[in-house]
Design a protein around this motif. Structure first.
Motif, mmCIF file in Angstrom:
data_model
loop_
_atom_site.group_PDB
_atom_site.id
_atom_site.type_symbol
_atom_site.label_atom_id
_atom_site.label_comp_id
_atom_site.label_asym_id
_atom_site.label_seq_id
_atom_site.Cartn_x
_atom_site.Cartn_y
_atom_site.Cartn_z
ATOM 1 N N THR A 1 19.965 -56.940 -48.623
ATOM 2 C CA THR A 1 18.796 -55.970 -48.794
ATOM 3 C C THR A 1 17.491 -56.584 -48.962
ATOM 4 N N GLU A 2 17.540 -57.934 -49.524
ATOM 5 C CA GLU A 2 16.237 -58.810 -49.819
ATOM 6 C C GLU A 2 15.851 -59.915 -48.877
ATOM 7 N N GLU A 3 16.914 -59.908 -47.851
ATOM 8 C CA GLU A 3 16.511 -61.213 -47.003
ATOM 9 C C GLU A 3 15.566 -60.815 -45.900
ATOM 10 N N ASN A 4 14.509 -61.630 -45.606
ATOM 11 C CA ASN A 4 13.596 -61.446 -44.577
ATOM 12 C C ASN A 4 14.389 -61.029 -43.069
ATOM 13 N N LEU B 1 15.651 -55.174 -45.393
ATOM 14 C CA LEU B 1 16.498 -54.030 -45.386
ATOM 15 C C LEU B 1 16.252 -53.031 -46.430
ATOM 16 N N GLY B 2 16.119 -53.465 -47.776
ATOM 17 C CA GLY B 2 15.737 -52.949 -48.944
ATOM 18 C C GLY B 2 14.496 -51.841 -49.029
ATOM 19 N N GLY B 3 13.606 -52.938 -48.391
ATOM 20 C CA GLY B 3 12.089 -52.078 -48.221
ATOM 21 C C GLY B 3 12.176 -51.023 -47.058
ATOM 22 N N TRP B 4 13.047 -51.393 -45.949
ATOM 23 C CA TRP B 4 13.089 -50.078 -45.099
ATOM 24 C C TRP B 4 13.824 -48.946 -45.682
#
Length: 83
Positions: free
Chosen positions: A26-29, A65-68
């Motif tokens: 969830t934190e990977e670009n 993915l976390g931002g999304w």
């Protein structure tokens, strides 16, 4: 309509990248993993079918993915409130 889940988002991103879902953090670009704007647009179109007003610009502001997922949760809450 079915609510969009983090698990579905992870699986869809993984499929686009040819990876296993468990390999998508969830934190990977996501752009560093090879996700380009055309693939993001495809995801927006697919996920928009869940009844949320998702737009490309919502996801373009975030690279993870976390931002999304944060964006999707907000949009789902707004959709529920107006229903």
């Amino acid at each position: 309509m079915t609510a969009l889940t983090l698990a579905r988002m992870r699986a869809d991103v993984a499929e686009m990248l040819g990876e296993a879902p468990e390999d998508i953090s969830t934190e990977e670009n996501l752009m560093d993993l090879g996700l380009d704007s055309m693939r993001v647009l495809g995801l927006v179109l697919a996920w928009g079918n869940t009844g949320i007003a998702l737009e490309f610009s919502h996801l373009a502001e975030h690279a993870t993915l976390g931002g999304w997922w944060t964006v999707v949760q907000r949009l789902q809450a707004q959709a529920s409130a107006s229903a």
